[in-house]
Motif scaffolding. Structure first.
Motif, mmCIF file in Angstrom:
data_model
loop_
_atom_site.group_PDB
_atom_site.id
_atom_site.type_symbol
_atom_site.label_atom_id
_atom_site.label_comp_id
_atom_site.label_asym_id
_atom_site.label_seq_id
_atom_site.Cartn_x
_atom_site.Cartn_y
_atom_site.Cartn_z
ATOM 1 N N LYS A 116 0.831 -1.217 0.000
ATOM 2 C CA LYS A 116 0.000 0.000 0.000
ATOM 3 C C LYS A 116 0.866 1.269 0.000
ATOM 4 N N ASN A 117 2.100 1.124 0.475
ATOM 5 C CA ASN A 117 3.013 2.277 0.455
ATOM 6 C C ASN A 117 3.843 2.350 -0.826
ATOM 7 N N TYR A 118 3.806 1.266 -1.597
ATOM 8 C CA TYR A 118 4.661 1.226 -2.787
ATOM 9 C C TYR A 118 4.199 2.230 -3.847
ATOM 10 N N MET A 119 2.854 2.428 -3.934
ATOM 11 C CA MET A 119 2.344 3.327 -4.985
ATOM 12 C C MET A 119 2.871 4.754 -4.804
ATOM 13 N N LYS A 120 2.930 5.209 -3.554
ATOM 14 C CA LYS A 120 3.458 6.548 -3.291
ATOM 15 C C LYS A 120 4.962 6.588 -3.564
ATOM 16 N N HIS A 121 5.651 5.494 -3.121
ATOM 17 C CA HIS A 121 7.102 5.466 -3.366
ATOM 18 C C HIS A 121 7.417 5.433 -4.858
ATOM 19 N N GLU A 122 6.614 4.739 -5.635
ATOM 20 C CA GLU A 122 6.884 4.625 -7.077
ATOM 21 C C GLU A 122 6.895 5.992 -7.747
ATOM 22 N N ILE A 123 5.981 6.890 -7.271
ATOM 23 C CA ILE A 123 5.902 8.216 -7.879
ATOM 24 C C ILE A 123 7.093 9.083 -7.480
ATOM 25 N N ASN A 124 7.549 8.942 -6.219
ATOM 26 C CA ASN A 124 8.593 9.825 -5.702
ATOM 27 C C ASN A 124 9.995 9.223 -5.752
ATOM 28 N N CYS A 125 10.147 7.987 -6.228
ATOM 29 C CA CYS A 125 11.456 7.327 -6.219
ATOM 30 C C CYS A 125 12.428 8.102 -7.102
ATOM 31 N N GLU A 126 13.584 8.463 -6.482
ATOM 32 C CA GLU A 126 14.574 9.218 -7.240
ATOM 33 C C GLU A 126 15.264 8.375 -8.302
ATOM 34 N N PHE A 127 15.064 7.044 -8.202
ATOM 35 C CA PHE A 127 15.678 6.165 -9.197
ATOM 36 C C PHE A 127 14.687 5.732 -10.274
ATOM 37 N N ARG A 128 13.470 6.308 -10.237
ATOM 38 C CA ARG A 128 12.474 5.886 -11.206
ATOM 39 C C ARG A 128 12.916 6.259 -12.623
ATOM 40 N N GLY A 129 12.466 5.522 -13.571
ATOM 41 C CA GLY A 129 12.846 5.759 -14.951
ATOM 42 C C GLY A 129 12.083 6.909 -15.568
#
Length: 561
Positions: A117-130
């Protein structure tokens, strides 16, 4: 070239690898994209889809679509196995169940872990996201996007080192194959040049370019072998030259015929027209005579009229006869002129061809002779310099300088053509100071026009780093009286503060010596012989003191006291 800073929303589910388990439960998978459900919705038949996947299936249509999961399971129910936007509802139960599962971030370089449930927020803010690079379309981590745009993006713009044009990096390899400023080598003569020069070089300059024989044979000859080819095949080339000359003569004849045809046709037309008119007049005269005979001369008026017409016709015929003669003469003159022009053009063509061939041969011979002479002059100058250095080089600090042709050197100095002359170099030892002398036949500085000036010059040598600086050795300058009555001698010790005696930074230091060394009036005095048989002798000696780290006499290093 920039990349988007906002994350691109996915139209499909989450990657299967985010769950810590090796294989996620099938109830958590979308039946369309077969990835982990993103905003799950459920159909009446019980199958789950990502919300975005369901919208992609149904689009904007209101018609029912058969559930493909039911088709795969061979469990199509006519009442429930259809997908419709009004019959789909969010599956909150499965969403809550998924929210408790442990998962991890799969972006390269990211170590985040937590519940789903916390992954969706992390996915948007991840500094390593593509982030998708707008240039090349690759998915690059945001933290590495700047380096990607500068050094690794194949669609980045770079500057060609040859022509300074901005080219895509991916196109640089092909650009270098056609860059006009790139350096390439001529395959024939191995000479390096710019690509934009290769065409002119290949066609007009390359000494090894292949060209057809100018004499007309079918051989292709290398340009630097052309002279040899022409000399070896003289009979064959004469044959081709004769054929070419004959062909040229035929073309000239045809051209003259084309130019003369209109004039001849005009003359012929005019002659035919006049002949026809004369014939008409003659027939008119004959008819008149016949009519007069038939009438038996019954009417005097008719006879008089007929006689008048006959007389008029004869007058006109007599008038035309000279004109016809003139026309025939003009035609004969034109034909004669045409023949003369043809002969003259033929002769001029032959003479011109012979002259051009002769000029080409002489020009080629002259260029070859000039090149050979240049090579000989360079070798001669190098040999003269080498022999002069070997002949006069001294390594004991003493120079006996023979100045030949002194009168000419003094005359050159008076006119300003050459104001001074340098002596050969000499040394204080094989590993010692390098020196020379400089003489002004008409003086320099204070002695200009009244004295001969003599100077001492320090030169840059191969072993300067091993010698002591500034130069401190005592220098003696001597003008030798060849009658041995009175030599001119001047001795000095170098000034340590003068730049003339410091370590040379160029080929030679500023000269130092005596501008008032020998009065010109004394040079003319008959009791002295400073110049005899147009030759002057100058002696330069350097006293060597052993205060250098290197013994200039033995070339051994001296230990400090």
């Amino acid at each position: 070239m920039a990349a988007s800073k906002a994350p691109q929303p996915s139209v499909e589910g989450y990657n299967l690898e985010i769950f810590n388990s090796k294989k996620p439960d099938e109830k958590f998978l979308c039946n369309k994209c077969e990835l982990i459900l993103r905003e799950p919705v459920q159909s009446p038949c019980g199958h789950r889809y990502c919300q975005s996947c369901f919208k992609a299936l149904c689009g904007h249509t209101d018609s029912q679509i058969t559930c493909q999961a039911c088709v795969k399971e061979d469990a199509v129910d006519l009442d429930i196995s259809y997908l419709h936007k009004d019959k789909m509802y969010p599956d909150m139960a499965i969403k809550r169940e998924m929210g408790k599962i442990q998962c991890k971030c799969i972006n390269q370089g990211c170590n985040w872990t937590g519940v789903f449930k916390n992954y969706m927020k992390h996915e948007i803010n991840c500094e390593f996201r593509g982030i998708t690079c707008k240039a090349c379309g690759k998915n690059i981590p945001e933290s590495k996007m700047e380096d990607h745009l500068k050094s690794s993006c194949p669609k980045r713009k770079v500057q060609c080192e040859n022509c300074n044009a901005e080219i895509l990096f991916s196109d640089m390899k092909e650009h270098k194959k056609t860059c006009p400023k790139a350096s390439i080598t001529c395959e024939a003569c191995n000479k390096k040049m710019l690509r934009e020069q290769i065409v002119k070089h290949t066609n007009d300059e390359c000494p090894k370019r292949i060209a057809p024989c100018p004499a007309g044979c079918s051989d292709l000859i290398r340009y630097d072998q052309l002279q040899t080819h022409i000399q070896k095949n003289v009979p064959l080339h004469l044959k081709f030259t004769l054929e070419a000359t004959q062909q040229l003569a035929r073309k000239i004849d045809e051209r003259i015929g084309e130019l003369a045809a209109p004039a001849s046709a005009t003359l012929n037309t005019e002659i035919a027209r006049l002949s026809e008119r004369i014939a008409v007049l003659e027939r008119g005269g004959a008819n008149t005579n016949g009519a007069a005979g038939a009438s038996g001369g019954s009417f005097l008026g008719d006879d008089i009229g007929a006689a008048s017409r006959i007389a008029a016709t004869e007058l006109r015929v007599n008038a035309f006869e000279p004109i016809m003669g003139v026309l025939h003469k003009e035609i004969e003159k034109c034909n004669s002129t045409i023949e003369i022009v043809e002969n003259k053009m033929s002769q001029e063509s032959q003479h011109r061809d012979q002259y051009l061939r002769k000029v080409d041969e002489l020009d080629l011979r002259m260029r070859n002779m000039e090149k050979a002479q240049e090579v000989k002059d360079r070798l001669s100058a190098q040999n003269d310099l080498r022999f002069q250095s070997m002949e006069f080089a001294r390594y004991d600090g003493v120079l006996i300088w023979k100045i030949s042709d002194f009168k000419q050197k003094r005359q050159d100095a008076l006119t300003g053509k050459v104001t001074s002359t340098y002596s050969p170099t000499f040394y204080t030892g094989h590993v010692g100071y390098k020196m020379c002398a400089r003489l002004y036949p008409n003086g320099d500085g204070m002695g200009k026009g009244t004295h001969i000036s003599l100077f001492f010059v320090l030169m840059r040598g191969n072993y300067d780093n091993l010698l002591s600086w500034p130069f401190k050795e005592k220098v003696t300058l001597m003008m030798i009286d060849q009658n041995f009555k009175e030599h001119i001698v001047d001795t000095f010790r170098p000034d340590p503060q003068s730049s003339s005696f410091r370590k040379p930074q160029s080929e030679m230091n500023i000269a130092s010596g005596c501008p008032l060394f020998l009065p010109l009036s004394r040079l003319q005095d008959p009791q002295y012989a400073y110049v005899k048989d147009d030759v002057m002798f100058v002696k330069i000696s350097v006293e060597q003191e052993n205060d250098s780290p290197l013994d200039l006499k033995t070339n051994n290093f001296v230990s400090p006291p």
